[in-house]
Design a protein around this motif. Structure first.
Motif: not given
Length: 859
Positions: A492-506, A522-529
């Motif tokens: 999983r990835f975690a992103r960060v965003a101010v309410a109403g804006e597009e999430p970003a890595a930082e 927001p916590v989003l699915p990520a790829a893995s091995f």
């Protein structure tokens, strides 16, 4: 009148509930069965929670109903854990003592917070620990309960008022230790009626599930008591121990070499409790001019005591008058005494390079004690959760008649808080929210380096309510990032965003003093091995593996070995079981790796499995290095990335990549150098024959049959045996000069006389004259005559056998390797002696190429 009082109380309750939330808790067994009739209370969590515990926590509790539910209302903002009061008659383990199922932590943000959580109760084994003593006075002791498998540890204080601890512990192995006051020695340790000769008691509660009883007996059966005139110290030093010393040494415990009085009142009456032996007792202080007696030597048998008074004269001018301290009281912005605050006292904290005159840290009651010299003072207090506060103290006099105190009120700093949710709805625990202060201006005192570092850069994990909170931030600009920790962070990835804006890595944001910024995480699915490994020497999986993941096309030709430090933290996670996530795409290393895991533990039933992530969709190359090995393995079992497989991941895909055999056995790298010191290329065109054996330290001789791995500038023989290597390598390379050579071990051999251990890489760098080309001649001519170009010096022509030279054709063909580049002259011959030759023709030889030429007999 009674009606008026009731109205006032109701008004106070309502007013207090304006800024409060609601927490719903359910108690369940491990199988989900509700647990009724247990009292649940809020417990402190973190440094701010310590203050909340004193002010609020005792008010918020309830008893679980038939469905195991408790609702705690009007809870003020803060971060809380839970305590469950478990009667001795119940089988449950107190969640605070269960490292295998930690009690949840939740955050109440404001009056609109309504949270739900559950506490899983485990059945445990009853454990009773008793402190006994052999002395007139009961000692205080610290009992330590430790769960080695998880590293969990907690302490209890045992004394005369509470000499017995009755509790329940979950299954597993536990270690119990006891540390008593100085002067008391361990007389005996009994577990379930059996005397132990160790200093700790081990409990195997997975194997033995009956009630456990552990008893410690501490002994200090001797004492020295009396009066010491003047306020100075007293100390006993061990000269010769009694018979108890042998028992302590067998248990691995230190001897109590120095002891101070356990009892010393304001009138100078003292008593020192000691084990038997010979002790030296003397006053001790830099204020002393003389003492009568100066010291005594007391030989004490078991059960004896001795009375001894000391008359002390202090040095001239000191008069026995002690300097008065300055008492500092620190309170948070709501007026609650603040524990754990750093207190520093200055003459002027704003002067460049100002150093504090004295420092201390507040205790449970929010108070600290400092000892400055006389003068006008400024007292500064700092804390992680608040901005610094200060107070002035004018004309402080440590020799004055009255004690002085100062109160420091902390300021409410900026707050950055974030809530992690998966799928936009479910709160997500274990997301690390990091903030980094980007301002250039220096932070104001206190000058405590640990505190200043925390103010500039810190992290916080989201709890079961999904919230992570950063309080007490200086106003200014910050960089904020989020990352999922633990095994779930691998997928999983975690992103960060101010309410109403597009999430970003930082993101970067600016906060003002007293401002709160709420972020979405927001916590989003990520790829893995996911895969498994073992070693090519047949000894199973290595203890740990280092990993590097590169985007395809960005992988380096070579990888350096990891550099380890004793205190380095693994950036990765064992996969599985759980651990910390890898670096992900956010933290590319210096070699361009998007994931770097060093000395990474493996998981699974056979301890050979790994998970690597989180990763964005795309194509990757994977390199692995077994612990203590020196040769990287590129997936799948190759030494160069271009020869390994490319792994392509879709969005959120967990790709099983199967089993990989790592290079763990000793290996040999043959990496030719040219005479100018540069590495030769095209080495994969070499033909070699290996013969060798390894002599082990047991005298056994192993025949070796290594596998060959070829790269463009080196050859690798992998899978060699451990021991003393005796080997011969016959080398042929058409494009290196000399073409044929032999590498051998021994006193004069280029391979030396190496002793190879598991993971060793023997690097051999033979020197060659130059890179060359070759001719492949075919046809019906009997021979060909080759003349080197004039540009090649005469001494170099002899090196290559071209002066000119004759080459007979056998079965219509001949190959001429090892030719320097240039335009050669080639003549066909009617006979082997070339008595008659055809017209000369020019042929061009290029480095690393074989020129194919057809020749006919001369006419």
């Amino acid at each position: 009148m009674r009606s008026l009082i009731l109205s006032v109380c109701l008004l106070a309750v309502c007013a207090g509930a304006v800024h409060a939330g609601t927490i719903h808790v359910q108690l369940v067994e491990r199988d989900g069965t509700p647990v009724p009739d247990l009292r649940v209370s809020l417990a402190a969590a973190g440094s701010l929670g310590d203050n909340a515990a004193r002010r609020w926590v005792w008010r918020y509790n309830g008893i679980s109903d038939g469905s195991g539910r408790v609702t705690l209302q009007d809870v003020p903002p803060g971060t809380y854990g839970f305590s469950v009061r478990v009667p001795h008659t119940e089988p449950w383990v107190d969640p605070a003592l269960n490292p295998l199922a930690a009690s949840p932590v939740v955050t109440v943000v404001d009056e609109d917070s309504e949270l739900s959580t559950s506490i899983v109760l485990w059945r445990g084994v009853p454990v009773t620990v008793e402190l006994q003593w052999d002395s007139p006075r009961a000692p205080a002791a610290r009992l330590t309960l430790q769960h080695p498998e998880t590293g969990f540890r907690t302490d209890y204080r045992l004394n005369a008022r509470r000499p017995v601890l009755e509790t329940k512990l979950p299954e597993g192995r536990w270690e119990l230790g006891l540390e008593g006051e100085a002067g008391y020695v361990l007389e005996s340790l009994v577990r379930n009626g059996d005397e132990l000769t160790t200093a700790t008691a081990e409990l195997d509660l997975a194997r033995y599930r009956s009630a456990q009883v552990v008893t410690w007996l501490l002994a200090a059966p001797c004492s020295v008591l009396g009066n010491i005139w003047e306020p100075v110290g007293l100390r006993a030093r061990l000269i010769e121990p009694g018979p108890w010393a042998e028992s302590l040494q067998q248990r691995g415990l230190p001897l109590p070499t120095t002891v101070v009085p356990q009892e010393l009142d304001a009138l100078g009456n003292y008593e020192i409790y000691l084990p038997s032996g010979v002790w030296e007792i003397a006053p001790e202080s830099d204020l002393i001019a003389s003492a009568e007696p100066e010291r005594i030597e007391a030989s004490l048998a078991r059960g004896q005591f001795r009375r001894q008074d000391f008359v002390v004269e202090l040095a001239e001018g000191k008069g026995g008058k002690l300097k008065r301290p300055l008492y500092v009281h620190v309170k948070d912005p709501e007026g609650v005494p603040l524990r754990g605050a750093v207190v520093e006292v200055y003459e002027d904290p704003l002067l460049e390079g100002a150093e504090p005159l004295d420092t201390d840290r507040t205790g449970h009651l929010g108070s600290a004690t400092v000892f400055p010299d006389a003068g006008n003072l400024v007292v500064v207090a700092g804390h992680r959760e608040w901005l610094p506060g200060r107070a002035t103290v004018e004309k402080f006099d440590p020799d004055g008649e009255f004690y002085r105190s100062a109160t420091v009120n902390m300021r409410r700093g900026a707050e950055i808080i974030g809530q992690a949710r998966e799928g936009g709805e479910n709160p997500f625990a274990g997301v690390e929210l990091s903030v980094e202060y980007l301002g250039d201006e220096p932070l104001t005192p206190p000058a405590d380096l640990e505190l200043q570092g925390d103010k500039r850069e810190r992290t916080a994990l989201t709890d079961q309510s999904g919230w992570a909170v950063h309080r007490g931030l200086y106003p200014g600009r910050y960089r904020v990032a989020a990352r999922v920790r633990g095994e779930r962070g691998l997928t999983r990835f975690a992103r960060v965003a101010v309410a109403g804006e597009e999430p970003a890595a930082e993101l970067e944001l600016t906060v003002e003093e007293g401002e709160r910024v709420e972020l979405e995480l927001p916590v989003l699915p990520a790829a893995s091995f996911r895969g498994s490994v073992d070693c090519d020497d047949g000894r199973g999986a290595p203890a740990a593996v280092s990993f590097r993941v590169f985007r395809e096309g960005e992988e380096p030709a070579y990888l350096e070995l990891p550099e380890f430090e004793d205190d380095a933290e693994d950036t990765g996670a064992p996969g599985p079981p759980a651990g910390d996530a890898g670096a992900g795409e956010e933290e590319a290393g210096g070699d361009g790796a998007v994931v770097r895991l060093d000395n990474h533990p493996l998981g699974g039933q056979d301890a050979d499995e790994f998970i690597i992530g989180p990763l964005e969709p795309g194509a990757y190359r994977l390199a692995m290095l077994a612990a203590d090995a020196e040769l990287w393995t590129w997936y799948d079992a190759q030494v160069l990335p271009g020869e390994g497989y490319s792994l392509t991941l879709g969005e959120g895909e967990a790709l099983p990549i199967g089993h990989t055999e790592l290079f763990c056995a000793p290996a040999l790298q043959l990496a030719p150098l040219l005479r100018d010191g540069t590495r030769a290329t095209g080495v994969d065109d070499a033909e070699i024959t290996f013969s060798g054996e390894a002599a082990t330290d047991t005298g056994e001789t192993l025949k070796l049959d290594p596998a060959l791995r070829e790269t463009y500038d080196a050859l690798y023989l992998v899978g060699l045996g451990e021991g003393r290597l005796a080997a011969r390598i016959d080398w042929y390379h058409p494009y290196l000069i000399p073409v044929r050579t032999v590498f051998e071990t021994g006193d004069r051999g280029i391979l030396g006389e190496p002793w190879l251990e598991r993971g060793d890489l023997l690097i051999v760098e033979p020197r060659f004259v130059a890179r060359a080309g070759a001719l492949d001649v075919s046809g019906s001519a009997a021979a060909v005559r080759l003349t080197a170009p004039a540009a090649i010096a005469a001494d170099e022509r002899s090196l290559y056998g071209v002066e000119p030279a004759l080459f007979p054709l056998e079965e219509g063909a001949v190959t001429i390797p090892g030719l320097l580049p240039g335009d050669y002259t080639l003549e066909s011959c009617a006979d082997a002696a070339c008595a008659r030759s055809g017209a000369p023709r020019s042929v061009q030889v290029n480095v690393g190429r074989t020129l194919r030429v057809s020749v006919d007999p001369p006419q």
